[in-house]
Design an enzyme around this catalytic site. Structure first.
Site, PDB file in Angstrom:
ATOM      1  N   ALA A  66       0.854  -1.073   0.032  1.00 22.41           N
ATOM      2  CA  ALA A  66       0.264   0.197   0.306  1.00 22.41           C
ATOM      3  C   ALA A  66       1.113   1.112  -0.239  1.00 22.41           C
ATOM      4  CB  ALA A  66      -0.826  -0.181   1.226  1.00 22.41           C
ATOM      5  N   GLY A 100       0.324  -5.266   0.409  1.00 22.22           N
ATOM      6  CA  GLY A 100      -0.266  -5.291  -0.490  1.00 22.22           C
ATOM      7  C   GLY A 100      -0.415  -5.867  -1.639  1.00 22.22           C
ATOM      8  N   GLU A 104       0.020  -9.395  -1.538  1.00 19.51           N
ATOM      9  CA  GLU A 104      -1.878  -9.771  -1.382  1.00 19.51           C
ATOM     10  C   GLU A 104      -1.980  -9.788  -2.631  1.00 19.51           C
ATOM     11  OE1 GLU A 104      -2.227  -6.849   1.724  1.00 19.51           O
ATOM     12  OE2 GLU A 104      -3.333  -7.728   2.357  1.00 19.51           O
ATOM     13  N   GLU A 149       3.856  -5.460   7.080  1.00 22.38           N
ATOM     14  CA  GLU A 149       3.363  -4.378   7.909  1.00 22.38           C
ATOM     15  C   GLU A 149       3.903  -4.140   9.039  1.00 22.38           C
ATOM     16  OE1 GLU A 149       2.090  -6.921   5.745  1.00 22.38           O
ATOM     17  OE2 GLU A 149       1.000  -6.390   4.192  1.00 22.38           O
TER      18      GLU A 149
HETATM   19  N1  CO8 Z   1       4.188   3.480  -0.123  1.00 22.16           N
HETATM   20  C1  CO8 Z   1       4.832   4.386  -0.691  1.00 22.16           C
HETATM   21  N2  CO8 Z   1       6.009   4.716  -1.170  1.00 22.16           N
HETATM   22  C2  CO8 Z   1       6.620   4.065  -0.870  1.00 22.16           C
HETATM   23  C3  CO8 Z   1       6.504   2.303  -0.391  1.00 22.16           C
HETATM   24  C4  CO8 Z   1       5.125   2.075  -0.352  1.00 22.16           C
HETATM   25  N3  CO8 Z   1       4.593   1.166   0.534  1.00 22.16           N
HETATM   26  N4  CO8 Z   1       8.010   1.842  -0.362  1.00 22.16           N
HETATM   27  C5  CO8 Z   1       8.485   2.253  -1.382  1.00 22.16           C
HETATM   28  N5  CO8 Z   1       8.025   3.633  -1.165  1.00 22.16           N
HETATM   29  C6  CO8 Z   1       8.575   4.870  -1.862  1.00 22.16           C
HETATM   30  C7  CO8 Z   1       9.811   5.406  -0.975  1.00 22.16           C
HETATM   31  O1  CO8 Z   1       9.252   6.202  -0.117  1.00 22.16           O
HETATM   32  C8  CO8 Z   1      11.142   5.553  -1.625  1.00 22.16           C
HETATM   33  O2  CO8 Z   1      10.906   6.747  -2.489  1.00 22.16           O
HETATM   34  P1  CO8 Z   1      11.610   8.681  -2.213  1.00 22.16           P
HETATM   35  O3  CO8 Z   1      12.892   7.738  -3.279  1.00 22.16           O
HETATM   36  O4  CO8 Z   1      10.460   9.123  -2.692  1.00 22.16           O
HETATM   37  O5  CO8 Z   1      12.316   8.177  -0.626  1.00 22.16           O
HETATM   38  C9  CO8 Z   1      10.853   4.808  -3.077  1.00 22.16           C
HETATM   39  O6  CO8 Z   1      10.039   4.031  -2.883  1.00 22.16           O
HETATM   40  C10 CO8 Z   1      12.404   3.566  -2.850  1.00 22.16           C
HETATM   41  O7  CO8 Z   1      12.160   3.394  -1.682  1.00 22.16           O
HETATM   42  P2  CO8 Z   1      13.506   2.932  -0.753  1.00 22.16           P
HETATM   43  O8  CO8 Z   1      14.543   3.985  -0.675  1.00 22.16           O
HETATM   44  O9  CO8 Z   1      13.352   2.707   0.283  1.00 22.16           O
HETATM   45  O10 CO8 Z   1      14.437   1.757  -1.914  1.00 22.16           O
HETATM   46  P3  CO8 Z   1      15.091   0.613  -0.848  1.00 22.16           P
HETATM   47  O11 CO8 Z   1      15.789  -0.197  -2.114  1.00 22.16           O
HETATM   48  O12 CO8 Z   1      16.384   1.222   0.104  1.00 22.16           O
HETATM   49  O13 CO8 Z   1      13.826  -0.117  -0.635  1.00 22.16           O
HETATM   50  C11 CO8 Z   1      11.949  -1.416  -0.567  1.00 22.16           C
HETATM   51  C12 CO8 Z   1      12.916  -0.773  -1.083  1.00 22.16           C
HETATM   52  C13 CO8 Z   1      12.490  -2.536   0.786  1.00 22.16           C
HETATM   53  C14 CO8 Z   1      11.088  -2.047  -0.744  1.00 22.16           C
HETATM   54  C15 CO8 Z   1      11.533  -0.381   0.986  1.00 22.16           C
HETATM   55  O14 CO8 Z   1      11.412   0.509   0.292  1.00 22.16           O
HETATM   56  C16 CO8 Z   1      10.124  -0.957   1.524  1.00 22.16           C
HETATM   57  O15 CO8 Z   1      10.702  -1.414   2.899  1.00 22.16           O
HETATM   58  N6  CO8 Z   1       8.703  -0.186   1.331  1.00 22.16           N
HETATM   59  C17 CO8 Z   1       7.780  -0.652   1.979  1.00 22.16           C
HETATM   60  C18 CO8 Z   1       6.934  -1.604   1.898  1.00 22.16           C
HETATM   61  C19 CO8 Z   1       5.600  -1.693   3.396  1.00 22.16           C
HETATM   62  O16 CO8 Z   1       5.969  -1.546   4.382  1.00 22.16           O
HETATM   63  N7  CO8 Z   1       5.506  -2.795   2.315  1.00 22.16           N
HETATM   64  C20 CO8 Z   1       3.801  -2.603   3.604  1.00 22.16           C
HETATM   65  C21 CO8 Z   1       2.815  -1.275   3.111  1.00 22.16           C
HETATM   66  S1  CO8 Z   1       1.439  -1.671   4.550  1.00 22.16           S
HETATM   67  C22 CO8 Z   1       0.583  -2.290   2.910  1.00 22.16           C
HETATM   68  O17 CO8 Z   1       0.696  -2.859   2.175  1.00 22.16           O
HETATM   69  C23 CO8 Z   1      -0.921  -2.842   3.601  1.00 22.16           C
HETATM   70  C24 CO8 Z   1      -1.534  -3.435   2.887  1.00 22.16           C
HETATM   71  C25 CO8 Z   1      -3.444  -3.114   3.012  1.00 22.16           C
HETATM   72  C26 CO8 Z   1      -5.081  -3.044   2.270  1.00 22.16           C
HETATM   73  C27 CO8 Z   1      -5.703  -2.353   3.013  1.00 22.16           C
HETATM   74  C28 CO8 Z   1      -6.528  -2.173   1.583  1.00 22.16           C
HETATM   75  C29 CO8 Z   1      -7.986  -1.909   2.166  1.00 22.16           C
END
Ligand code: CO8
Length: 260
Positions: A68, A111, A114, A134
């Protein structure tokens, strides 16, 4: 179709297959509401388009979807989460009656993982990583992750993923039945598309019935599932494609399925 969408690319239909590419590289294809609504809208449109027999969903070579959109989610309070329109978009994706095949390279997290579990078949590159991180945000999976994951990979691995937030590799995901094939990343989309094209040549009513009955196995008893299978099997006896399939076998020729 392409110009209407902001967060995805939509291919032309080719050999019965339409491809949706998640396209928010700046946010690792995070599934903001706009993106999910666009996927749902495409799936709704093609549900009644006989030219589309299967859909492939993919990301980039580096990331399928990182979950998400955390920045969007941060702005939602409890009432916002309660009224989240994405719930309806997820339902549309879950109820899509035609085969949905995911081609996954790189991260499929939260997500994103998912969304993978909403697909009927998953092909992944050996650089893919799957996870439900999450817990690190003080939340839990919210688009079916807890339920579909446990039914798919079993209790111990589902608990490990959801409670620790650890990622698993494509190889592990295949060992646990989360995905069906691992390939080199350059071939992921090609393999998923070939599979989708093959399915697109099969009799569409039988394909649809098979998907419906298979998915029922998730949430029904064996007895009710077997009853549903028997009804679907019986119903297919009335289709022209069933006659054609059997006749083609007898006559040692290729079947010509018409979807009737
Ligand atoms: N949301 C928004 N932006 C994101 C997300 C995300 N999930 N993941 C990455 N980005 C962005 C970062 O903010 C960054 O942007 P910026 O350069 O502007 O700062 C860019 O993408 C690159 O990310 P990183 O610099 O962090 O890249 P890395 O290669 O160092 O790391 C990762 C990659 C491991 C993927 C890391 O970005 C990460 O951990 N991301 C978050 C993953 C996460 O926690 N996902 C779960 C989210 S919660 C969820 O999915 C709940 C679903 C519920 C659905 C319900 C619907 C009703």
């Amino acid at each position: 179709m392409q110009h209407e969408y902001q967060d995805i690319l939509v291919s032309d239909v080719s050999s019965g297959v339409l491809t949706i590419t998640l396209n928010r590289p700046e946010a690792y294809n995070a599934l903001r509401t706009q993106l999910l609504s666009e996927i749902a809208s495409v799936l709704q449109q093609v549900t009644h388009d006989d030219a589309v027999r299967a859909v492939v969903v993919t990301g980039s070579e580096k990331v399928f979807a990182a979950g998400a959109d955390i920045k969007e989610m941060a702005a939602l309070d409890t009432v916002g989460v309660l009224n989240d329109p994405r719930v309806l978009h997820w339902r549309t994706i879950a109820q899509f009656p035609k085969p949905l095949i995911a081609a996954v390279n790189g991260f499929a997290l939260g997500g994103g993982c998912e969304l993978v579990m909403h697909a009927d078949i998953v092909i992944a590159g050996d650089n893919a990583q799957f996870g439900q991180p999450e817990i690190n945000l003080g939340i839990i999976p919210g688009a079916g992750g807890t339920q579909r994951l446990l039914r798919t990979v079993g209790k111990s691995m589902a608990m490990q993923l959801v409670l620790s937030g650890e990622f698993i590799s494509a190889q592990q995901a295949r060992d646990f039945g989360l995905i069906s094939e691992v390939t080199i990343p350059e071939r992921t989309l090609e393999r998923a598309t070939a599979l989708a094209r093959k399915i697109a040549t099969k009799p569409p009513i039988a394909v649809r019935q098979a998907k419906e009955v298979l998915l029922k196995a998730y949430d029904t008893t064996l007895e009710s599932g077997l009853t549903l299978e028997r009804k679907a099997f019986t119903l297919l006896a009335a289709t022209e494609d069933r006659n054609e399939g059997i006749a083609a076998f007898m006559e040692k020729r290729k079947p010509n399925f018409t979807g009737k």
